[in-house]
Scaffold this motif. Structure first.
Motif, PDB file in Angstrom:
ATOM      1  N   LEU A 178      76.912 -44.237  40.652  1.00 52.17           N
ATOM      2  CA  LEU A 178      75.767 -43.360  40.082  1.00 52.17           C
ATOM      3  C   LEU A 178      75.506 -42.006  40.842  1.00 52.17           C
ATOM      4  CD1 LEU A 178      73.128 -45.564  38.273  1.00 52.17           C
ATOM      5  CD2 LEU A 178      74.588 -43.751  37.479  1.00 52.17           C
ATOM      6  N   ILE A 179      75.443 -42.299  42.132  1.00 56.98           N
ATOM      7  CA  ILE A 179      75.102 -41.214  43.342  1.00 56.98           C
ATOM      8  C   ILE A 179      76.301 -40.247  43.208  1.00 56.98           C
ATOM      9  CG2 ILE A 179      74.880 -40.878  45.580  1.00 56.98           C
ATOM     10  CD1 ILE A 179      73.454 -43.513  45.803  1.00 56.98           C
ATOM     11  N   PHE A 202      78.171 -39.637  40.477  1.00 60.44           N
ATOM     12  CA  PHE A 202      78.012 -38.727  39.395  1.00 60.44           C
ATOM     13  C   PHE A 202      77.117 -37.684  39.557  1.00 60.44           C
ATOM     14  CE2 PHE A 202      75.405 -38.099  35.512  1.00 60.44           C
ATOM     15  CZ  PHE A 202      76.358 -37.966  34.691  1.00 60.44           C
ATOM     16  N   GLY A 203      75.830 -37.957  39.949  1.00 53.73           N
ATOM     17  CA  GLY A 203      74.739 -37.028  40.481  1.00 53.73           C
ATOM     18  C   GLY A 203      75.368 -35.909  41.159  1.00 53.73           C
ATOM     19  N   LEU A 204      75.900 -36.189  42.113  1.00 56.32           N
ATOM     20  CA  LEU A 204      76.528 -34.972  43.191  1.00 56.32           C
ATOM     21  C   LEU A 204      77.583 -34.231  42.412  1.00 56.32           C
ATOM     22  CD1 LEU A 204      76.994 -37.170  46.472  1.00 56.32           C
ATOM     23  CD2 LEU A 204      75.335 -35.209  46.054  1.00 56.32           C
ATOM     24  N   MET A 263      77.929 -33.582  39.212  1.00 58.85           N
ATOM     25  CA  MET A 263      77.296 -32.874  38.100  1.00 58.85           C
ATOM     26  C   MET A 263      76.822 -31.593  38.628  1.00 58.85           C
ATOM     27  SD  MET A 263      77.447 -34.094  35.010  1.00 58.85           S
ATOM     28  CE  MET A 263      76.154 -33.614  33.881  1.00 58.85           C
ATOM     29  N   GLU A 264      76.384 -31.631  40.043  1.00 61.29           N
ATOM     30  CA  GLU A 264      75.928 -30.679  40.514  1.00 61.29           C
ATOM     31  C   GLU A 264      76.962 -29.403  41.197  1.00 61.29           C
ATOM     32  OE1 GLU A 264      72.470 -30.522  43.432  1.00 61.29           O
ATOM     33  OE2 GLU A 264      71.585 -32.133  42.127  1.00 61.29           O
ATOM     34  N   PHE A 303      80.845 -31.575  34.508  1.00 55.05           N
ATOM     35  CA  PHE A 303      80.799 -32.724  33.548  1.00 55.05           C
ATOM     36  C   PHE A 303      82.045 -33.636  33.636  1.00 55.05           C
ATOM     37  CE2 PHE A 303      80.685 -34.801  29.499  1.00 55.05           C
ATOM     38  CZ  PHE A 303      79.498 -35.543  29.485  1.00 55.05           C
ATOM     39  N   MET A 353      82.193 -37.524  35.052  1.00 52.38           N
ATOM     40  CA  MET A 353      82.280 -38.759  33.893  1.00 52.38           C
ATOM     41  C   MET A 353      83.481 -39.455  34.249  1.00 52.38           C
ATOM     42  SD  MET A 353      80.250 -38.904  31.641  1.00 52.38           S
ATOM     43  CE  MET A 353      81.226 -39.556  30.194  1.00 52.38           C
ATOM     44  N   LEU A 383      82.505 -41.803  37.708  1.00 56.96           N
ATOM     45  CA  LEU A 383      81.383 -42.524  37.287  1.00 56.96           C
ATOM     46  C   LEU A 383      82.127 -43.731  36.520  1.00 56.96           C
ATOM     47  CD1 LEU A 383      78.681 -43.446  37.088  1.00 56.96           C
ATOM     48  CD2 LEU A 383      78.509 -42.415  34.837  1.00 56.96           C
ATOM     49  N   PHE A 412      78.288 -34.829  23.351  1.00 57.49           N
ATOM     50  CA  PHE A 412      77.218 -34.280  24.257  1.00 57.49           C
ATOM     51  C   PHE A 412      77.347 -32.575  24.530  1.00 57.49           C
ATOM     52  CE2 PHE A 412      77.264 -38.755  25.081  1.00 57.49           C
ATOM     53  CZ  PHE A 412      76.080 -39.099  24.408  1.00 57.49           C
ATOM     54  N   LEU A 417      74.756 -29.693  25.380  1.00 57.45           N
ATOM     55  CA  LEU A 417      74.125 -29.782  26.519  1.00 57.45           C
ATOM     56  C   LEU A 417      74.710 -28.620  27.597  1.00 57.45           C
ATOM     57  CD1 LEU A 417      73.834 -33.664  27.017  1.00 57.45           C
ATOM     58  CD2 LEU A 417      72.121 -32.072  26.200  1.00 57.45           C
ATOM     59  N   PRO A 418      73.884 -28.208  28.136  1.00 60.41           N
ATOM     60  CA  PRO A 418      74.480 -26.933  28.889  1.00 60.41           C
ATOM     61  C   PRO A 418      75.140 -27.249  30.300  1.00 60.41           C
ATOM     62  CG  PRO A 418      72.192 -27.093  29.403  1.00 60.41           C
ATOM     63  CD  PRO A 418      72.487 -28.304  28.293  1.00 60.41           C
ATOM     64  N   TYR A 419      76.300 -28.183  30.193  1.00 61.52           N
ATOM     65  CA  TYR A 419      76.686 -28.488  31.483  1.00 61.52           C
ATOM     66  C   TYR A 419      78.326 -27.842  31.447  1.00 61.52           C
ATOM     67  CZ  TYR A 419      73.327 -31.999  30.957  1.00 61.52           C
ATOM     68  OH  TYR A 419      72.266 -32.662  30.847  1.00 61.52           O
TER      69      TYR A 419
END
Lengths: 151, 498
Positions: free
Chosen positions: A86-87, A89-91, A93-94, A98, A102, A105, A136, A142-144
């Protein structure tokens, strides 16, 4: 399993409650407590923290008197891998977008299972990522960025 | 005949082809996101709200409402099939629904959930039409002391109901209340428990706590226990409930509908409380309460009816008082305001098309959901065939997208990971996670009402015991505690005697 202090479920449960309660009171010590008429922002947290300590002492007492030993494994593998994916994934994403987030993850968390099969998971991750992009990002908008720097 | 005319008028609005289409889109999206764990109606409604800018106010509200109650149908599907509540309201359905699925009775559980919800939806529609305005007046008479006592009763009841240790359940409620405090204090603006982290100044997101504890924590636990709590993979036959099942469920559905309607009009109580209350009533009334928690169909029928009735009646305070009774209702109010409609008591008289059209659409939407869900149960059952080693990474992925999409914040992802670990530790130590979520949702409102009550009474705590409605809730709380503690005391005495 033999009941020792180290695997006594209620002893640990009681200690956890006392720790959370004490922590709450400690953090809230600087918030104005107020009066009964005008309760300050400190009133509710301190009262709740106190309640937790009381509950914790009661649970601890029950644990010391009879207690139950913990059952099952601690599933250390999953306990480490899942939060870690999860961590990541968060990193990602930034900083990466996307699609890489994904893929990492899904493949990453899949390794938490003892039945992990690399090729199967890889195909599954690719399919699920494609589906998520369609649903998505394209359909729901979603604006990714799919991959950062590749637009 | 006012009621009759109003309903006819409502249906004439809801049956226009545009509004029918919005309704269908709403309930389909709702079912989909309800089935997908990790994306709740809250996030979805927020994401889809910009789309409704161009739609008429009635159409926008019909669609958003469809997502809301559609998600509850879908949420009970995942609750039954994979023991994963999409929302707090489905937590109760997990208890017996998942047990039924494990016994190979997922079909009847799903069918009774859909039928119970539909029945409750139908009655709910009629109830709103009949009693909407007068009921809203009763709720209007509630002051802060009543709300505080009501929430106290709800939390104690919920904690006591949770399986296992009562003391630990109550402790979890308190932890939830503490979590609800995080963020800036509404009265003074002081930051509490936010440790200087900007992302925490608005509090911890509901979805973060729910997904962390229920999805992530649960997956960790599943992977640790080799053969337990896996997704049911047995072939599910006999999709429809037997005559015996139906007979068992008539009472629970009727009572659940009543309980849900009652709690629905009270702002501040979520659908979870209605379904918890219904579950408790059924357990108390059952000839053999030990069946509950082991796949009793009444434990699915009652709460499912209750949460649907509640969901429908939640619209009453929103439409008549402009009071959001839940996060979703707050979003609905936002949608109204965007459309240029001032929420409040005037809506019913100024925009009768909105009030009655929405109500009629909810009945139509419920009908659509039964048609959508029952024939498609086979499709949901197919989800069971997916091996867990693939299912859980998919749940992880959807959870992550769902959380990230709320605020586009990586911080909330990290927080979710933390709550996953915490949820797992809690389960290991015998703490039931559901009461924490309830305490967390009600915490801020409870504190607010406590502080307001004390201000109102001049610092005299007896205000809770001198106002008749408030004291009734307090007495009920004490009674619940006594009833539940008594068996434990008896047992301990017996233990000592042995």
């Amino acid at each position: 399993m033999k009941l020792t202090l180290a695997n006594n479920k209620d002893v640990w449960a009681g200690l956890m409650l006392i720790a959370i309660g004490a922590g709450a009171i400690f953090v809230a010590r600087n918030y104005p407590f107020g009066t009964a008429l005008r309760m300050g922002p400190g009133f509710f947290p301190v009262v709740l923290g106190g309640l937790l300590i009381v509950f914790g002492l009661a649970v601890l007492a029950i644990g010391l008197r009879k207690g139950e030993s913990m059952t099952g494994s601690w599933s250390l593998r999953a306990l480490i891998i899942l939060p870690l994916s999860l961590i990541l994934f968060g990193l990602l994403m930034e900083y990466a977008g996307f699609v890489p987030a994904m893929l990492v993850l899904i493949v990453g968390s899949a390794t938490a299972s003892t039945e992990f099969r690399f090729l199967e998971v890889l195909l599954f991750a690719a399919g699920l990522t494609a589906l998520s992009v369609a649903v998505f990002v394209w359909a729901l908008g979603l604006p990714y960025p799919l991959i950062v720097g590749l637009d | 005949m006012d009621l009759f005319n109003n309903l006819i008028f409502g249906f004439s609005v809801a049956l226009s082809w545009q509004n029918l289409l919005y309704c269908l889109i709403g309930v389909t999206v709702g079912t989909l996101i309800g089935v997908l764990p990790g994306i709740g109606p809250l996030g979805t409604i927020a994401i889809l709200m910009p789309i409704t800018y161009g739609v008429s106010p009635v159409g926008a509200l019909i669609m958003l409402a469809g997502i809301y109650y559609g998600a509850q149908y879908g949420g009970s599907t995942t609750a039954i099939l994979v023991n994963l509540p999409g929302e707090t309201s489905a937590v109760v359905t997990c208890i017996d629904g998942y047990q039924m699925a494990r016994q190979g009775r997922a079909g009847p559980a799903l069918a009774i959930a859909a039928l119970g919800s539909f029945f409750a939806g139908t009655v709910g529609t009629l109830l709103i039409a009949l009693f909407g305005p007068p009921l809203a007046e009763i709720a209007l008479k509630f002051g802060s002391p009543e709300y505080f006592s009501l929430m106290l009763m709800a939390l104690v009841a919920a904690a006591v109901l949770a399986q296992g240790d009562m003391l630990k359940s109550l402790a979890m409620v308190v932890i939830g209340l503490l979590l609800g405090i995080v963020g800036s204090d509404v009265n003074t603006g002081i930051q509490r428990f936010s440790f200087g982290i900007t992302e925490l100044s608005d509090g911890i997101g509901f979805i973060v706590v729910a997904v962390g504890v229920f999805a992530i924590g649960e997956i960790i636990a599943n992977l640790g226990d080799k053969d337990e709590r896996r997704v049911v993979m047995d072939k599910v036959t006999n999709l429809f409930p037997s005559k015996e099942d139906l007979k068992r469920c008539i009472g629970p559905i009727l009572r659940g509908t009543g309980i849900g309607s009652f709690f629905g009009v009270l702002p501040g109580t979520g659908p979870a409380i209605a379904s918890f209350a219904s579950y408790m009533v059924e357990k108390k009334l059952a000839a053999d309460p030990s069946r509950f928690g082991r796949g009793a169909i009444e434990g699915v029928a009652g709460p499912e009816a209750a949460n649907n009735a509640d969901a429908q009646c939640k619209f009453i305070p929103m439409l008549t008082l402009g009071l959001p009774a839940s996060g979703v209702m707050a979003l609905m109010l936002g949608a109204l305001t965007i459309q240029g409609i001032q929420p409040g008591p005037e809506v019913m008289t100024l925009r009768p098309d909105l009030f009655w059209g929405l109500i009629a659409s909810m009945w139509i939407g419920n009908l659509m959901l039964v048609v959508l869900n029952l024939p498609m149960i086979g499709l949901w059952v197919k989800l069971l065939r997916v091996p867990y080693r693939l299912l859980f990474p998919a749940i992880m992925a959807f959870s992550a997208i769902g959380i990230y999409s709320v605020n586009n914040s990586s911080f909330e992802i990290y927080l979710t990971a933390l709550f996953g670990i915490f949820g797992f530790v809690c389960m290991k130590l015998g703490f039931p996670p559901a009461p924490m979520l309830l305490g967390y949702v009600l915490g801020p409102m409870m504190e607010e009402n406590l502080r307001r009550s004390m201000l109102m009474s001049g610092g005299d705590a007896s205000v809770f015991f001198t106002r008749p409605i408030s004291v009734a809730f307090i007495i009920a709380t004490v009674l619940i505690l006594i009833v539940m503690v008594a068996p434990a005391v008896r047992e301990r005495r017996r233990e000592i005697a042995d």
